[in-house]
Motif scaffolding. Sequence first.
Motif, PDB file in Angstrom:
ATOM      1  N   VAL A 140       0.824  -1.194   0.000  1.00 38.13           N
ATOM      2  CA  VAL A 140       0.000   0.000   0.000  1.00 38.13           C
ATOM      3  C   VAL A 140       0.867   1.257   0.000  1.00 38.13           C
ATOM      4  N   ASP A 141       0.421   2.265  -0.753  1.00 40.10           N
ATOM      5  CA  ASP A 141       0.971   3.618  -0.680  1.00 40.10           C
ATOM      6  C   ASP A 141       0.005   4.370   0.233  1.00 40.10           C
ATOM      7  N   TYR A 142       0.245   4.270   1.545  1.00 40.77           N
ATOM      8  CA  TYR A 142      -0.802   4.549   2.517  1.00 40.77           C
ATOM      9  C   TYR A 142      -1.046   6.019   2.811  1.00 40.77           C
ATOM     10  N   HIS A 143      -0.095   6.908   2.503  1.00 39.93           N
ATOM     11  CA  HIS A 143      -0.305   8.336   2.772  1.00 39.93           C
ATOM     12  C   HIS A 143      -1.271   8.904   1.732  1.00 39.93           C
ATOM     13  N   GLY A 144      -2.542   8.752   1.979  1.00 37.78           N
ATOM     14  CA  GLY A 144      -3.566   9.238   1.062  1.00 37.78           C
ATOM     15  C   GLY A 144      -4.861   9.420   1.815  1.00 37.78           C
ATOM     16  N   LYS A 145      -5.977   9.210   1.140  1.00 39.16           N
ATOM     17  CA  LYS A 145      -7.288   9.463   1.726  1.00 39.16           C
ATOM     18  C   LYS A 145      -8.091   8.202   2.000  1.00 39.16           C
ATOM     19  N   ALA A 146      -7.522   7.020   1.752  1.00 38.56           N
ATOM     20  CA  ALA A 146      -8.315   5.799   1.831  1.00 38.56           C
ATOM     21  C   ALA A 146      -7.859   4.813   2.892  1.00 38.56           C
ATOM     22  N   VAL A 147      -6.632   4.921   3.365  1.00 35.89           N
ATOM     23  CA  VAL A 147      -6.066   3.938   4.292  1.00 35.89           C
ATOM     24  C   VAL A 147      -5.932   4.561   5.678  1.00 35.89           C
ATOM     25  N   SER A 148      -6.390   3.874   6.696  1.00 41.36           N
ATOM     26  CA  SER A 148      -6.191   4.330   8.070  1.00 41.36           C
ATOM     27  C   SER A 148      -4.704   4.218   8.398  1.00 41.36           C
ATOM     28  N   HIS A 149      -4.082   5.346   8.745  1.00 43.35           N
ATOM     29  CA  HIS A 149      -2.644   5.309   8.959  1.00 43.35           C
ATOM     30  C   HIS A 149      -2.207   6.363   9.962  1.00 43.35           C
ATOM     31  N   LEU A 150      -0.982   6.198  10.436  1.00 43.25           N
ATOM     32  CA  LEU A 150      -0.349   7.129  11.364  1.00 43.25           C
ATOM     33  C   LEU A 150       0.731   7.904  10.633  1.00 43.25           C
ATOM     34  N   ASP A 151       0.746   9.224  10.797  1.00 43.61           N
ATOM     35  CA  ASP A 151       1.826  10.061  10.291  1.00 43.61           C
ATOM     36  C   ASP A 151       2.872  10.240  11.378  1.00 43.61           C
ATOM     37  N   ALA A 152       4.095   9.797  11.119  1.00 47.63           N
ATOM     38  CA  ALA A 152       5.198  10.020  12.047  1.00 47.63           C
ATOM     39  C   ALA A 152       5.771  11.426  11.827  1.00 47.63           C
ATOM     40  N   LEU A 153       6.714  11.825  12.664  1.00 46.04           N
ATOM     41  CA  LEU A 153       7.233  13.187  12.613  1.00 46.04           C
ATOM     42  C   LEU A 153       8.081  13.461  11.376  1.00 46.04           C
ATOM     43  N   SER A 154       8.546  12.421  10.702  1.00 44.15           N
ATOM     44  CA  SER A 154       9.316  12.613   9.473  1.00 44.15           C
ATOM     45  C   SER A 154       8.430  12.853   8.259  1.00 44.15           C
ATOM     46  N   HIS A 155       7.121  12.753   8.437  1.00 45.47           N
ATOM     47  CA  HIS A 155       6.201  12.856   7.288  1.00 45.47           C
ATOM     48  C   HIS A 155       6.041  14.284   6.795  1.00 45.47           C
ATOM     49  N   VAL A 156       6.167  15.268   7.668  1.00 42.90           N
ATOM     50  CA  VAL A 156       5.843  16.651   7.307  1.00 42.90           C
ATOM     51  C   VAL A 156       7.004  17.589   7.620  1.00 42.90           C
ATOM     52  N   ALA A 157       7.357  18.393   6.646  1.00 45.77           N
ATOM     53  CA  ALA A 157       8.327  19.469   6.842  1.00 45.77           C
ATOM     54  C   ALA A 157       7.671  20.788   6.440  1.00 45.77           C
ATOM     55  N   TYR A 158       8.033  21.851   7.137  1.00 44.92           N
ATOM     56  CA  TYR A 158       7.560  23.182   6.760  1.00 44.92           C
ATOM     57  C   TYR A 158       8.766  24.091   6.579  1.00 44.92           C
ATOM     58  N   ARG A 159       8.816  24.748   5.457  1.00 40.74           N
ATOM     59  CA  ARG A 159       9.955  25.570   5.069  1.00 40.74           C
ATOM     60  C   ARG A 159      11.259  24.785   5.171  1.00 40.74           C
ATOM     61  N   GLY A 160      11.184  23.523   4.755  1.00 43.46           N
ATOM     62  CA  GLY A 160      12.362  22.663   4.688  1.00 43.46           C
ATOM     63  C   GLY A 160      12.770  22.041   6.005  1.00 43.46           C
ATOM     64  N   GLN A 161      11.999  22.284   7.063  1.00 43.20           N
ATOM     65  CA  GLN A 161      12.394  21.784   8.378  1.00 43.20           C
ATOM     66  C   GLN A 161      11.358  20.803   8.932  1.00 43.20           C
ATOM     67  N   LEU A 162      11.863  19.694   9.460  1.00 42.37           N
ATOM     68  CA  LEU A 162      11.041  18.764  10.221  1.00 42.37           C
ATOM     69  C   LEU A 162      10.890  19.305  11.638  1.00 42.37           C
ATOM     70  N   TYR A 163      10.183  18.550  12.466  1.00 46.56           N
ATOM     71  CA  TYR A 163      10.115  18.869  13.894  1.00 46.56           C
ATOM     72  C   TYR A 163      11.525  19.018  14.452  1.00 46.56           C
ATOM     73  N   GLU A 164      11.671  19.883  15.444  1.00 46.53           N
ATOM     74  CA  GLU A 164      12.964  20.188  16.087  1.00 46.53           C
ATOM     75  C   GLU A 164      13.861  21.032  15.202  1.00 46.53           C
ATOM     76  N   GLY A 165      13.351  21.490  14.054  1.00 44.50           N
ATOM     77  CA  GLY A 165      14.181  22.290  13.169  1.00 44.50           C
ATOM     78  C   GLY A 165      15.180  21.489  12.367  1.00 44.50           C
ATOM     79  N   ARG A 166      15.021  20.158  12.337  1.00 39.88           N
ATOM     80  CA  ARG A 166      15.941  19.323  11.565  1.00 39.88           C
ATOM     81  C   ARG A 166      15.713  19.555  10.074  1.00 39.88           C
ATOM     82  N   ALA A 167      16.784  19.717   9.322  1.00 37.82           N
ATOM     83  CA  ALA A 167      16.679  19.916   7.880  1.00 37.82           C
ATOM     84  C   ALA A 167      16.210  18.634   7.218  1.00 37.82           C
ATOM     85  N   ALA A 168      15.094  18.714   6.518  1.00 40.32           N
ATOM     86  CA  ALA A 168      14.515  17.518   5.916  1.00 40.32           C
ATOM     87  C   ALA A 168      15.475  16.864   4.927  1.00 40.32           C
TER      88      ALA A 168
END
Length: 321
Positions: A110-138
């Motif tokens: 499964v390519d689970y990051h979508g709208k059909a599969v029940s799934h958990l997003d970990a902290l590596s899933h989302v970056a904003y302005r190139g930064q993950l949580y804690e300011g880590r460069a994605a």
Amino acid sequence: MSSGPGDAPTPPPANAGEGAVSRQEFDALFAAVRTWGRWAAADRGAWNRVTPEHVRRAAALVRSGTLVPMARPWDTAPGPDNSKPALHYMSDLGDVEPPEPATHKDFIAVDYHGKAVSHLDALSHVAYRGQLYEGRAAQECIDAGGARFGAVSALGPLMTRGVLLDLPTVLGVPWLEPGRAVHAADIVAAEQALEVTIGEGDAVLLRSGALRRRQERGAWNTGAASAGLHVDAMPLLAERGIALLGGDGDSDVRPSPVDGLHSPVHALAVAAMGVPLLDNLDLEALSVACAETGRYEFLLLVAPLNIPGGTGSPVSPVAVL
């Protein structure tokens, strides 16, 4: 239920443009709710809030022992809300290995990051302005081999108090129309109506009634229009110190109220607050169970797959009442 792409057109948003937020305002909000530098085990983020005492208190909520699963069925049919269907086929029909005892095997993917599969997003899933949580460069933390920070394998299982914000029940409607934004005031009103208060280390689940609408009206493109949280709800959830956020959508209202930012709640929850997300849950049975008991709090169990480097995982969360 799975419907074909032509079965139901994308509905018009219920309140498109309501509560528009500029990028400057969003960036100020991001800074206000950020929890960077708070925990030594940074890639577990807000799950650090769930202590053994939280687990004991959550376990004490169990009364009837009723188990309510919240995962949607494995969906192998394409549709307007399932552009990358899951795979499932038989790899052994009892004819591959020695005859006795016969074994039957299957393959799933499964390519689970979508709208059909029940799934958990970990902290590596989302970056904003190139930064993950804690300011880590994605770009420094994630490559073709996976994530070296914020992977789902760092989270492990979670057991905590769950709170269901059942907005259709509060409002006396079968579902929230796509595009309906849930604001901070809606959350406070739901707490009062349902006699439940969100607290430190809680998992907050928002029911919009999306699956009931899908069953009765047919599938639509939920990436274009869906009920969900407005960004103005996030400071309240940050103040309460939640550990997990989820719902029967992907938590974001669509269209986005923030110009040029398609998933602002994802950015605030995951990249700023360190709060993993549960997407695409089936909360219909839980809604019925909570209404029958008159309690909108429960023990919640979430156990993602142990995938080193994974940005999330399919999950089958369970509420225990």
